[in-house]
Design a protein around this motif. Structure first.
Motif, PDB file in Angstrom:
ATOM      1  N   ASP A  87       0.828  -1.201   0.000  1.00  0.00           N
ATOM      2  CA  ASP A  87       0.000   0.000   0.000  1.00  0.00           C
ATOM      3  C   ASP A  87       0.864   1.253   0.000  1.00  0.00           C
ATOM      4  OD1 ASP A  87      -2.567   1.304   0.161  1.00  0.00           O
ATOM      5  OD2 ASP A  87      -2.109   1.739   2.261  1.00  0.00           O
ATOM      6  N   ARG A  88       1.968   1.222   0.724  1.00  0.00           N
ATOM      7  CA  ARG A  88       2.874   2.380   0.761  1.00  0.00           C
ATOM      8  C   ARG A  88       3.486   2.636  -0.614  1.00  0.00           C
ATOM      9  NH1 ARG A  88       3.120   4.845   5.894  1.00  0.00           N
ATOM     10  NH2 ARG A  88       2.818   3.271   7.477  1.00  0.00           N
ATOM     11  N   GLN A  89       3.862   1.591  -1.319  1.00  0.00           N
ATOM     12  CA  GLN A  89       4.416   1.762  -2.659  1.00  0.00           C
ATOM     13  C   GLN A  89       3.357   2.271  -3.627  1.00  0.00           C
ATOM     14  OE1 GLN A  89       5.785  -2.293  -2.909  1.00  0.00           O
ATOM     15  NE2 GLN A  89       7.930  -1.661  -2.794  1.00  0.00           N
ATOM     16  N   TYR A  90       2.147   1.754  -3.516  1.00  0.00           N
ATOM     17  CA  TYR A  90       1.048   2.169  -4.390  1.00  0.00           C
ATOM     18  C   TYR A  90       0.734   3.653  -4.215  1.00  0.00           C
ATOM     19  CZ  TYR A  90      -3.451   1.805  -6.808  1.00  0.00           C
ATOM     20  OH  TYR A  90      -4.499   1.956  -7.681  1.00  0.00           O
ATOM     21  N   ARG A  91       0.831   4.116  -2.981  1.00  0.00           N
ATOM     22  CA  ARG A  91       0.564   5.517  -2.675  1.00  0.00           C
ATOM     23  C   ARG A  91       1.519   6.448  -3.429  1.00  0.00           C
ATOM     24  NH1 ARG A  91       1.521   6.861   3.367  1.00  0.00           N
ATOM     25  NH2 ARG A  91       3.631   6.567   2.612  1.00  0.00           N
ATOM     26  N   ASP A  92       2.714   5.958  -3.761  1.00  0.00           N
ATOM     27  CA  ASP A  92       3.726   6.792  -4.407  1.00  0.00           C
ATOM     28  C   ASP A  92       3.662   6.782  -5.938  1.00  0.00           C
ATOM     29  OD1 ASP A  92       4.688   7.517  -1.921  1.00  0.00           O
ATOM     30  OD2 ASP A  92       6.197   5.927  -1.889  1.00  0.00           O
ATOM     31  N   ILE A  93       2.665   6.128  -6.505  1.00  0.00           N
ATOM     32  CA  ILE A  93       2.539   6.108  -7.970  1.00  0.00           C
ATOM     33  C   ILE A  93       2.294   7.531  -8.469  1.00  0.00           C
ATOM     34  CG2 ILE A  93       1.047   5.391  -9.891  1.00  0.00           C
ATOM     35  CD1 ILE A  93       0.654   2.741  -8.464  1.00  0.00           C
ATOM     36  N   ILE A  94       3.000   7.907  -9.512  1.00  0.00           N
ATOM     37  CA  ILE A  94       2.817   9.214 -10.136  1.00  0.00           C
ATOM     38  C   ILE A  94       1.959   9.003 -11.373  1.00  0.00           C
ATOM     39  CG2 ILE A  94       3.972  11.141 -11.267  1.00  0.00           C
ATOM     40  CD1 ILE A  94       6.420  10.435  -9.478  1.00  0.00           C
ATOM     41  N   HIS A  95       0.888   9.764 -11.481  1.00  0.00           N
ATOM     42  CA  HIS A  95      -0.106   9.572 -12.533  1.00  0.00           C
ATOM     43  C   HIS A  95      -0.230  10.855 -13.354  1.00  0.00           C
ATOM     44  CE1 HIS A  95      -4.658   8.897 -13.473  1.00  0.00           C
ATOM     45  NE2 HIS A  95      -3.913   8.820 -14.540  1.00  0.00           N
ATOM     46  N   PHE A  96      -0.040  10.733 -14.660  1.00  0.00           N
ATOM     47  CA  PHE A  96      -0.245  11.841 -15.584  1.00  0.00           C
ATOM     48  C   PHE A  96      -1.440  11.517 -16.472  1.00  0.00           C
ATOM     49  CE2 PHE A  96       4.261  12.100 -14.606  1.00  0.00           C
ATOM     50  CZ  PHE A  96       4.416  13.446 -14.345  1.00  0.00           C
ATOM     51  N   ASP A  98      -3.754  13.511 -19.683  1.00  0.00           N
ATOM     52  CA  ASP A  98      -3.871  14.689 -20.542  1.00  0.00           C
ATOM     53  C   ASP A  98      -2.742  15.678 -20.279  1.00  0.00           C
ATOM     54  OD1 ASP A  98      -6.174  13.659 -21.698  1.00  0.00           O
ATOM     55  OD2 ASP A  98      -7.442  14.530 -20.134  1.00  0.00           O
ATOM     56  N   GLN A  99      -1.536  15.145 -20.149  1.00  0.00           N
ATOM     57  CA  GLN A  99      -0.311  15.897 -19.949  1.00  0.00           C
ATOM     58  C   GLN A  99      -0.310  16.718 -18.656  1.00  0.00           C
ATOM     59  OE1 GLN A  99      -1.773  15.576 -23.068  1.00  0.00           O
ATOM     60  NE2 GLN A  99      -0.277  13.963 -23.347  1.00  0.00           N
ATOM     61  N   GLY A 100      -1.134  16.345 -17.711  1.00  0.00           N
ATOM     62  CA  GLY A 100      -1.137  17.001 -16.408  1.00  0.00           C
ATOM     63  C   GLY A 100      -0.960  15.965 -15.314  1.00  0.00           C
ATOM     64  N   ARG A 101      -0.340  16.395 -14.240  1.00  0.00           N
ATOM     65  CA  ARG A 101      -0.095  15.491 -13.118  1.00  0.00           C
ATOM     66  C   ARG A 101      -1.349  15.408 -12.260  1.00  0.00           C
ATOM     67  NH1 ARG A 101       5.561  15.385 -10.322  1.00  0.00           N
ATOM     68  NH2 ARG A 101       5.373  13.398  -9.276  1.00  0.00           N
ATOM     69  N   LYS A 102      -1.774  14.197 -11.958  1.00  0.00           N
ATOM     70  CA  LYS A 102      -2.949  13.968 -11.126  1.00  0.00           C
ATOM     71  C   LYS A 102      -2.526  13.864  -9.667  1.00  0.00           C
ATOM     72  CE  LYS A 102      -6.102  13.538 -14.298  1.00  0.00           C
ATOM     73  NZ  LYS A 102      -7.248  14.375 -14.393  1.00  0.00           N
ATOM     74  N   SER A 103      -3.446  14.198  -8.775  1.00  0.00           N
ATOM     75  CA  SER A 103      -3.157  14.064  -7.348  1.00  0.00           C
ATOM     76  C   SER A 103      -3.059  12.590  -6.995  1.00  0.00           C
ATOM     77  CB  SER A 103      -4.234  14.740  -6.523  1.00  0.00           C
ATOM     78  OG  SER A 103      -5.492  14.179  -6.818  1.00  0.00           O
ATOM     79  N   ALA A 104      -2.439  12.311  -5.860  1.00  0.00           N
ATOM     80  CA  ALA A 104      -2.242  10.931  -5.423  1.00  0.00           C
ATOM     81  C   ALA A 104      -3.583  10.230  -5.306  1.00  0.00           C
ATOM     82  CB  ALA A 104      -1.518  10.915  -4.087  1.00  0.00           C
ATOM     83  N   ARG A 105      -3.585   8.965  -5.660  1.00  0.00           N
ATOM     84  CA  ARG A 105      -4.792   8.147  -5.609  1.00  0.00           C
ATOM     85  C   ARG A 105      -5.207   7.950  -4.154  1.00  0.00           C
ATOM     86  NH1 ARG A 105      -6.352   3.551  -9.448  1.00  0.00           N
ATOM     87  NH2 ARG A 105      -4.875   4.681 -10.687  1.00  0.00           N
ATOM     88  N   GLU A 106      -6.483   7.998  -3.924  1.00  0.00           N
ATOM     89  CA  GLU A 106      -7.018   7.795  -2.572  1.00  0.00           C
ATOM     90  C   GLU A 106      -7.076   6.301  -2.284  1.00  0.00           C
ATOM     91  OE1 GLU A 106      -8.331   8.864   1.101  1.00  0.00           O
ATOM     92  OE2 GLU A 106      -7.743  10.252  -0.480  1.00  0.00           O
ATOM     93  N   ASN A 107      -6.295   5.858  -1.320  1.00  0.00           N
ATOM     94  CA  ASN A 107      -6.294   4.456  -0.931  1.00  0.00           C
ATOM     95  C   ASN A 107      -7.394   4.198   0.086  1.00  0.00           C
ATOM     96  OD1 ASN A 107      -4.118   4.071  -2.553  1.00  0.00           O
ATOM     97  ND2 ASN A 107      -2.615   4.110  -0.924  1.00  0.00           N
ATOM     98  N   PRO A 108      -7.873   2.969   0.179  1.00  0.00           N
ATOM     99  CA  PRO A 108      -8.873   2.643   1.187  1.00  0.00           C
ATOM    100  C   PRO A 108      -8.338   2.938   2.584  1.00  0.00           C
ATOM    101  CG  PRO A 108      -8.643   0.849  -0.360  1.00  0.00           C
ATOM    102  CD  PRO A 108      -7.548   1.833  -0.668  1.00  0.00           C
ATOM    103  N   GLN A 109      -9.231   3.268   3.490  1.00  0.00           N
ATOM    104  CA  GLN A 109      -8.833   3.497   4.870  1.00  0.00           C
ATOM    105  C   GLN A 109      -8.281   2.211   5.454  1.00  0.00           C
ATOM    106  OE1 GLN A 109      -8.921   6.474   6.479  1.00  0.00           O
ATOM    107  NE2 GLN A 109      -9.458   7.284   4.481  1.00  0.00           N
ATOM    108  N   GLN A 110      -7.325   2.341   6.382  1.00  0.00           N
ATOM    109  CA  GLN A 110      -6.766   1.151   7.025  1.00  0.00           C
ATOM    110  C   GLN A 110      -7.839   0.438   7.818  1.00  0.00           C
ATOM    111  OE1 GLN A 110      -3.212   1.023   9.067  1.00  0.00           O
ATOM    112  NE2 GLN A 110      -2.003   1.716   7.349  1.00  0.00           N
ATOM    113  N   LEU A 111      -7.745  -0.853   7.885  1.00  0.00           N
ATOM    114  CA  LEU A 111      -8.683  -1.655   8.654  1.00  0.00           C
ATOM    115  C   LEU A 111      -8.372  -1.552  10.135  1.00  0.00           C
ATOM    116  CD1 LEU A 111      -8.544  -4.860   6.441  1.00  0.00           C
ATOM    117  CD2 LEU A 111     -10.250  -3.048   6.362  1.00  0.00           C
TER     118      LEU A 111
END
Length: 114
Positions: A87-96, A98-111
């Motif tokens: 989950d920590r690695q997934y949080r660091d994915i960089i997403h572009f 339409d040539q723009g940087r997207k905000s970090a993906r919202e991960n599910p809340q911890q159980l």
């Protein structure tokens, strides 16, 4: 009543990424590819791109279970690759997009376990 809470580590919580390249030359191949995509959606995967699907799981055992289910539903032809990462690695994915940087993906809340 005495309740204790335990938060699971971001290093134990896992993501599965399924990437595939399936043939679609014939009607039967297109049907198999669509069936595989539908199977992934039914299994709780979300579509990241047309042939890239991701799903959150709780640990390596759940990852192994999902891989087994995917293996039993593979189409007859094509390439399928499955990755896992924390989950920590997934949080660091960089997403572009339409040539723009997207905000970090919202991960599910911890159980929280009681």
């Amino acid at each position: 009543m005495n309740a204790t809470t335990t938060q699971l580590s971001g290093y134990r919580l896992m993501w599965i990424l399924v990437m595939f390249d399936l043939p679609t030359d014939t009607k039967q191949q297109r049907k198999a590819a669509t069936g595989f995509r539908d199977f992934l959606l039914d299994e709780g995967f979300e579509r990241s791109q047309f042939s890239v699907y991701a799903r959150f799981v709780n640990g390596k055992e759940a990852f192994a279970t999902r891989v087994g289910r995917i293996e039993r539903h593979l189409p007859d032809a094509g390439d399928v690759q499955i990755l896992n990462f924390t989950d920590r690695q997934y949080r660091d994915i960089i997403h572009f997009s339409d040539q723009g940087r997207k905000s970090a993906r919202e991960n599910p809340q911890q159980l929280v376990m009681f």
